[in-house]
Motif scaffolding. Structure first.
Motif, PDB file in Angstrom:
ATOM      1  N   ARG A 249      39.778  42.545 130.514  1.00 35.91           N
ATOM      2  CA  ARG A 249      39.080  43.736 130.974  1.00 35.91           C
ATOM      3  C   ARG A 249      39.117  44.851 129.932  1.00 35.91           C
ATOM      4  O   ARG A 249      38.276  45.740 129.951  1.00 35.91           O
TER       5      ARG A 249
ATOM      6  N   GLN B 194      26.901  55.152 145.332  1.00 40.51           N
ATOM      7  CA  GLN B 194      28.106  54.401 145.645  1.00 40.51           C
ATOM      8  C   GLN B 194      29.194  54.917 144.716  1.00 40.51           C
ATOM      9  O   GLN B 194      29.041  55.957 144.095  1.00 40.51           O
TER      10      GLN B 194
ATOM     11  N   SER C 128      21.369  44.888 137.705  1.00 37.38           N
ATOM     12  CA  SER C 128      21.193  44.414 139.067  1.00 37.38           C
ATOM     13  C   SER C 128      22.536  44.276 139.776  1.00 37.38           C
ATOM     14  O   SER C 128      22.625  43.603 140.788  1.00 37.38           O
ATOM     15  N   HIS C 129      23.570  44.896 139.236  1.00 38.43           N
ATOM     16  CA  HIS C 129      24.791  45.059 140.019  1.00 38.43           C
ATOM     17  C   HIS C 129      25.550  46.265 139.494  1.00 38.43           C
ATOM     18  O   HIS C 129      24.995  47.052 138.717  1.00 38.43           O
ATOM     19  N   TRP C 130      26.766  46.412 139.960  1.00 37.46           N
ATOM     20  CA  TRP C 130      27.549  47.592 139.587  1.00 37.46           C
ATOM     21  C   TRP C 130      27.642  47.745 138.076  1.00 37.46           C
ATOM     22  O   TRP C 130      27.836  46.781 137.352  1.00 37.46           O
TER      23      TRP C 130
ATOM     24  N   TRP D  62      29.880  49.021 135.131  1.00 36.09           N
ATOM     25  CA  TRP D  62      31.307  49.306 134.988  1.00 36.09           C
ATOM     26  C   TRP D  62      31.617  50.208 133.817  1.00 36.09           C
ATOM     27  O   TRP D  62      32.677  50.808 133.757  1.00 36.09           O
TER      28      TRP D  62
ATOM     29  N   TYR E 139      32.986  44.005 131.864  1.00 34.18           N
ATOM     30  CA  TYR E 139      33.707  45.179 132.326  1.00 34.18           C
ATOM     31  C   TYR E 139      33.891  46.212 131.217  1.00 34.18           C
ATOM     32  O   TYR E 139      34.233  47.347 131.482  1.00 34.18           O
TER      33      TYR E 139
ATOM     34  N   GLN F 207      25.031  46.774 151.518  1.00 39.15           N
ATOM     35  CA  GLN F 207      26.029  47.775 151.167  1.00 39.15           C
ATOM     36  C   GLN F 207      26.952  48.065 152.342  1.00 39.15           C
ATOM     37  O   GLN F 207      28.144  48.310 152.145  1.00 39.15           O
TER      38      GLN F 207
ATOM     39  N   ARG G 188      34.837  45.949 150.790  1.00 37.44           N
ATOM     40  CA  ARG G 188      35.499  46.650 149.697  1.00 37.44           C
ATOM     41  C   ARG G 188      36.709  47.417 150.230  1.00 37.44           C
ATOM     42  O   ARG G 188      37.825  47.294 149.715  1.00 37.44           O
TER      43      ARG G 188
ATOM     44  N   VAL H 243      21.762  40.423 141.803  1.00 35.79           N
ATOM     45  CA  VAL H 243      22.225  40.943 143.090  1.00 35.79           C
ATOM     46  C   VAL H 243      21.233  41.933 143.681  1.00 35.79           C
ATOM     47  O   VAL H 243      20.731  41.750 144.779  1.00 35.79           O
TER      48      VAL H 243
ATOM     49  N   VAL I 270      24.474  40.977 148.078  1.00 37.14           N
ATOM     50  CA  VAL I 270      25.081  42.287 147.838  1.00 37.14           C
ATOM     51  C   VAL I 270      26.492  42.316 148.404  1.00 37.14           C
ATOM     52  O   VAL I 270      27.437  42.783 147.749  1.00 37.14           O
TER      53      VAL I 270
ATOM     54  N   LYS J 124      28.944  39.602 146.503  1.00 31.98           N
ATOM     55  CA  LYS J 124      29.242  39.946 145.118  1.00 31.98           C
ATOM     56  C   LYS J 124      30.276  41.076 145.092  1.00 31.98           C
ATOM     57  O   LYS J 124      31.168  41.105 144.240  1.00 31.98           O
ATOM     58  N   ALA J 125      30.135  41.996 146.041  1.00 31.92           N
ATOM     59  CA  ALA J 125      31.118  43.080 146.131  1.00 31.92           C
ATOM     60  C   ALA J 125      32.495  42.506 146.431  1.00 31.92           C
ATOM     61  O   ALA J 125      33.510  42.962 145.882  1.00 31.92           O
TER      62      ALA J 125
ATOM     63  N   GLU K 153      33.967  41.146 143.232  1.00 28.87           N
ATOM     64  CA  GLU K 153      34.416  42.180 142.305  1.00 28.87           C
ATOM     65  C   GLU K 153      35.687  42.855 142.801  1.00 28.87           C
ATOM     66  O   GLU K 153      36.573  43.191 142.021  1.00 28.87           O
ATOM     67  N   CYS K 154      35.768  43.068 144.108  1.00 29.15           N
ATOM     68  CA  CYS K 154      36.935  43.750 144.655  1.00 29.15           C
ATOM     69  C   CYS K 154      38.175  42.854 144.574  1.00 29.15           C
ATOM     70  O   CYS K 154      39.270  43.334 144.284  1.00 29.15           O
TER      71      CYS K 154
END
Lengths: 454, 701
Positions: free
Chosen positions: A16, A280, A323-325, A327, A387, B525, B532, B607, B625, B628-629, B632-633
């Motif tokens: 990471r 978010q 298309s995702h979070w 980081w 990440y 979400q 999450r 996603v 969604v 995938k969360a 990651e968590c």
């Protein structure tokens, strides 16, 4: 765009933590920290790209203190680095996090002569022990006992929630100057990251789940602390020093918000904040190196936002290309128009934000003109979540991105940038053309591509 | 006979006039025999004797006649002498007559001239009398208000007065007259300036003044000024009744006062100043009409005049009058403006229509939203709500189209004009397109709002998305066909250019897409947030042995299931491939298999990607969604053995319950596998439970 300008480096464990060597001005050097729960298996890899040959050279150092969640090289000394680590103690079945300062015995990675080279290559597996000459500078039994002291005495739930208050409460009994190493404190309290102060070499800021404290590495004093407001109960996810404003401001990411505290005050109230910076969780931020009020942030809504924090209601620039979070987000140190983002959709994106970087000097204006807002390049080589990604500290057109599956890619966008600017060459000043010429020669040398030879 | 036949010239012809006896003799002597000469001689002798006797008879006969003629002549001579005498007598008498007549005429000459002189004097005296009486006459006429007579008299006398004005006696009359006329002029001017006077009086006054040889330009200016002030007055009146009168009253009032007067003024002006330059009249009329149009616009916009019927009647009257005015004013701008007024009215009407539709639709949407918020999706039939909304919207639009068709009625003055039909067609299309665009904008705004604060029920988003799609598929075309049909009925023969339905469709489809995306992200979400928080809050390191799936998993399943069932009401269910692979356990994979190699063979999972408009795609999107969360968590935590096993149970539970949703089991399994293998990596003591035990725990829980 050519996809070929990448060099891959694989590690054994999940990763990471990535940092460029900020104190280094010539070599393209990155440090990687591994994340493995197996005891005694974590390492710090120093990776150097030899520009002329395109070869990668590495040195590996042991990091037995635990898995590395976050790593930062000191901007004041190339050999010094800061890790945020976590270790599991099977006896107490507890995890303990900490921040440690290390000093590398040598910053040199590329072997001096051929003998060395062959020696290293020949003895790769067992060589690890030999080469890992690094130890934490002054980790000692004292700090461990301190840890225990704190660990045993903070059974109260309120103390668990507000660790910085705890430190303040313990201030009276704290042996002054004893914290020579910042092994910080109680189990269960998570440390997010440690950040070097931009100017003062001995000072670091540490972000916890519930607050921020500023420490003096040499003396071990706690310089300032801040706790999140009690009612908010929103954990911090990260933070950074503000490189402007006299280096006293520390910005943290708290849930969806960005808050900045002045470390000289009692930090009860942020000096500025951007509420609801993301829809978010906010994951990362980076300050614009040139504009004192601009910062970029990234978060779980897959957005990259650029803010002028004097007016933090609306972002001045916003893209949702991942298309995702997202980081991580990084400004290019030389060209503030270029931003690098890494996301758990396994992509790194190079994004241009030229529209918010106008009115600079002539050269920058030309680059801004040549660029259109939006994604310049999507780097799809990764197979897992990215990440961390970082620009090289010495070479503005090189960056590295690190994915969880332990793959580091070093990308050079030099050719592409030349293409972007090629129509601007006409009528440029001689010093500019010379600079471009040098860049091009270097590029040809590195890539060895006959086609681009003039 | 040898003699030549020809008579006349032939000297040998004995009967001819040129007979030459010697030649004849000689000829006979030469050519004839003696016998023949002898015969000839005898013949001639007989002939001569015959002629001798004939001549004697003739002499006798004519002698008698001669004697009688001589007698007649003698008689005539004696008659002529008598006649001579009588003629002499006649001439004598004639002479006498002539002298007598001369005498008479001499004597009559004097009295005749006297008579003619008397006549002249008489005429002169008449004229003089007229002149002397003129002042009083004028006064009388003026007093009685017969300005026309007065001016007529004066203009008659004026020439004389001018000719003999230098004579003292006339001078006084002239001055007196001038004074009176000056007074008259003054009073006429006063009348001009007097706001009470009517337009016809005004015109008359100006006509008189013009006869009285006022200078034209000033007169024209005065005329126009007066007219303008009077028209202004009308305008003010009209303005003041703006509030109180309805449009028909107002238009009538306007037609009867202002426009009528304007007509009179303009026609008088043309009559009076016809020879001169009349360029300022159109400008003048335009100025007035501009204000009238302005007022009319205000009137037509007043809320009580919104009703189509009343508006059309008022507009019709107004337009008729304007058409009539066009003839008088003969200015292009007037007709142009009149057309504009109608077109403007139509488009205003259309604007009002679609605005009302929008507000009404919003209201009904609010109701739906409230009912959804209070009841929840289980109890309410989304299909019904969708249908009612759609029908409501379509009906409203169709009603407003029908309403607009009223502008094309045959009995209206503008009803059959092609420009009017075109305006109506355009407005109708505007109503349709604006309604649709408003709808899409509203949906987009809601979708946008949804992602920032979560108080819009996701069912509503589904309904709106479906509504947009339905509109895109059928609604717009239906409305367009309906419009064309209506237009054909109302205005046959009108060629309507085909409207661009594509841009509207694009609006709708993007709106639907954003609503769907928003719904998917919202559901995802919501579930992701639950996962999450639960993953981050739990102490996985020291977790107790698993006894069943955690409560949060149930809640996640419930959330996703409710969204799925809501979607199934509205969106067609694609046929789900029935396979038993869902029973496949997924923890058979060793943690060492967690490597890029595996990922190379599986597709990259996007996603936050655009959601498809069917139930499975929507569920897939939300699943992606959420899960995938979870992955990651999990990677952010450290697990103990029991923590890992708890997660194993959770994952198994999720796999069991979620496999009925969506249609992409591979995706579901990949994500759940990822979560579990990530947890294994983050575990200090990675020992998984026996699959059979997991099954039992899951069923028990």
């Amino acid at each position: 765009m050519e996809e070929g300008n990448s060099i891959i480096y694989g590690l054994e464990h999940q990763t990471r933590a990535l940092s460029p060597q900020y104190g280094e001005n010539d070599a393209i050097r990155f440090l990687i920290g591994t994340q493995s729960l197996k005891p005694e298996s974590n390492q710090v890899h120093v990776v150097e790209l030899e520009e002329d040959t395109g070869a990668l050279h590495t040195k590996v150092f042991k990091h037995d203190i635990g898995e590395i969640w976050h790593l930062r090289c000191s901007p004041h000394d190339a050999a010094t680095l800061l890790t945020t680590h976590n270790s599991y103690d099977p006896n107490t079945s507890q995890c303990t996090m900490g921040v440690s300062v290390f000093k590398l015995p040598t910053v040199e990675v590329i072997p001096k002569d051929l003998d060395d080279l062959s020696a290293i290559q020949g003895r790769n597996p067992e060589n690890m022990e030999l080469m890992t000459t690094i130890r934490p500078e002054a980790i000692g039994e004292k700090s461990k006992s301190q840890m225990a002291l704190i660990g045993t005495s903070n059974s109260l739930p309120i103390l668990r929630e507000y660790p910085n208050r705890l430190m303040a409460e313990w201030d009276g009994e704290w042996p002054p100057g004893l914290m020579s190493v910042l092994l910080i404190q109680k189990s269960g309290e998570e440390i997010r990251c440690g950040e070097w102060h931009p100017t003062e070499a001995s000072r670091i800021g540490v972000v916890y789940e519930g607050g921020v404290s500023v420490h003096d590495v040499t003396k071990g004093d706690v310089v300032a602390t801040t706790a999140t407001q009690a009612r908010a109960r929103q954990n911090l996810t990260g933070g950074k020093w503000n490189p402007h404003q006299g280096h006293t401001q520390f910005a943290v990411l708290q849930d969806m918000h960005i808050k900045c505290y002045d470390t000289r005050t009692d930090c009860t109230k942020p000096s500025w904040s951007i509420d609801n910076a993301h829809k978010q969780l906010a994951r990362d931020l980076d300050f614009n190196p040139n504009r004192q009020f601009h910062l970029a942030s990234a978060g779980d809504d897959a957005a990259l936002n650029i803010w002028d924090y004097r007016n933090g209601r609306e972002p001045i620039f916003s893209r949702t290309d991942h298309s995702h979070w997202v980081w991580t987000v990084r400004y290019n140190t030389y060209h503030e128009q270029l931003l690098l983002t890494g996301s758990s959709d396994a992509r790194a994106l190079l994004t241009a934000a030229a529209s918010v970087c106008k009115d600079l000097d002539e050269e920058a204006a030309k680059i801004s003109q040549a660029l259109e807002d939006g994604v310049l390049q999507s780097y799809e080589q990764h197979e897992d979540s990215v990440y961390a990604c970082e620009w090289s500290a010495s070479e503005p057109w090189t960056f590295a991105s690190l994915s969880y599956d332990a793959r580091l890619y070093i990308f050079m966008i030099i050719i592409n940038m030349m293409e972007y600017c090629s129509h601007l060459w006409d009528g440029s000043a001689k010093y500019l053309l010379d600079a471009l010429d040098r860049l091009q020669q270097r590029a040809i040398r590195i890539i060895g591509d006959e086609v681009t030879k003039p | 006979m040898a003699e030549p036949i020809e008579n006349g010239e032939n000297p040998l012809n004995i009967d001819g006039s040129n007979f030459n006896a010697d030649m004849y003799l000689e000829c006979i002597m030469k050519h004839t025999t003696l016998k023949q000469v002898m015969d000839k001689e005898a013949e001639i002798v007989t002939q001569s004797q015959f002629l001798q006797s004939e001549m004697q008879t003739l002499v006798y006969e004519n002698y008698n006649k001669f004697i009688s003629a001589t007698e007649t002549v003698r008689k005539m001579r004696s008659d002529f002498i008598i006649m001579q005498e009588e003629m002499n007598k006649l001439s004598e008498n004639m002479n006498k007559i002539t002298s007598f007549s001369a005498q008479i005429s001499e004597s009559l000459k004097e009295s005749g001239s006297n008579v003619s002189r008397l006549c002249g004097t008489r005429q002169l005296l008449d004229k003089l009398q007229f002149l002397f009486l003129l002042p009083s006459q004028l006064n009388n006429a003026i007093l009685e208000g017969r300005y026309v007579d007065a001016v007529h008299d004066y203009t008659h006398a004026q020439r004389v007065l001018q000719k003999y004005g230098n004579q003292p006696s006339f001078q006084s009359i002239q001055t007196e007259c001038s004074e009176i006329i000056y007074g008259l002029k003054k009073s006429l001017r006063e009348r001009l300036l007097n706001p009470e006077t009517s337009a016809s009086e005004l015109a008359e006054s100006v006509g008189l003044l013009r006869q009285l040889q006022e200078t034209d330009s000033s007169l024209r200016d005065i005329f126009l000024n007066c007219a303008e002030s009077r028209l202004d007055q009308h305008l003010q009146t009209l303005n003041s009744i703006l509030e109180s009168a309805d449009i028909i009253e107002w238009v009538e009032k306007c037609n009867n006062t202002l426009l009528a007067d304007l007509g009179i003024i303009v026609s008088c002006y043309h009559e009076m100043f016809q020879d001169e330059d009349t360029s300022n009249i159109p400008g003048f009329a335009d100025k007035i009409l501009f204000q009238v149009f302005h007022l009319f616009e205000e009137v037509s916009k007043r809320p009580e005049n919104v009703g189509t019927d009343i508006l059309i009647r008022g507009l019709d009257k107004f337009f008729r009058k304007l058409q009539a005015m066009k003839e008088i004013i003969s200015s292009d701008t007037v007709s142009e403006k009149a057309v504009n007024v109608v077109v403007q009215c139509i488009s205003n009407k259309a604007t009002i229509q679609y605005q009302t539709i929008q507000t009404q639709f919003k209201e009904s949407l609010m109701k739906v939203r409230q009912s959804l918020a209070s009841k929840g999706s289980e109890s309410s039939d989304l299909k019904d709500i969708l249908n009612s909304l759609q029908v409501y919207l379509m009906q409203k639009v169709q009603a407003s189209l029908l309403d607009l068709m009223a502008f094309l009625q045959n009995n209206l003055s503008f009803g059959l004009k092609p420009w009017c039909a075109k305006a109506v067609a355009d407005s109708c299309w505007k109503v349709i397109s604006e309604t649709v665009i408003n709808l899409s904008d509203m949906v987009k705004k809601m979708a946008c709002l949804q992602s920032s604060n979560n108080n819009i029920p996701f069912e509503l988003l589904l309904i709106l998305a479906k509504l947009c799609l339905e509109m895109q598929e059928t609604g717009v075309t239906t409305l367009h066909c309906h419009l064309i049909k209506l237009l054909e009925e109302s205005a046959p023969g009108l060629v309507v250019e085909n409207k661009d339905t594509n841009s509207v469709m694009v609006h709708l489809s993007t709106a639907a897409q954003s609503a769907l995306d928003s719904e998917v992200v919202f559901i995802g979400q919501t579930a992701a947030q639950m996962l999450r928080v639960s993953v981050l809050a739990r102490d996985w390191l020291r977790a107790p042995e698993p006894r069943g799936p955690r409560a949060v998993c149930r809640r996640v399943v419930e959330t996703l299931a409710s969204a799925d069932s809501a979607a199934s009401q509205l969106f067609p269910t694609s046929i789900k491939p029935s396979s038993d692979s869902s029973r496949r356990t997924i923890w058979s994979r060793a943690p060492s298999s967690f490597s890029p190699i595996n990922r190379i063979f599986s597709e990259r999972i996007e996603v936050f990607s655009p959601a498809g408009a069917d139930r499975a795609a929507l569920s897939n999107g939300a699943l992606k969604v959420a899960l995938k969360a979870l992955v990651e968590c999990v990677r952010l935590r450290t697990f103990g053995r029991h923590g890992l096993q708890q997660l194993q149970v959770d994952v198994h539970f999720l796999q069991q319950r979620l496999s009925c949703m969506g249609n992409d089991e591979r995706l579901l399994n990949a994500l759940l596998e990822d979560a579990l293998s990530s947890a294994q990596l983050r575990c200090v003591d990675p020992q998984l439970m026996e699959p059979s035990i997991v099954d039992i725990i899951c069923e028990r829980g």
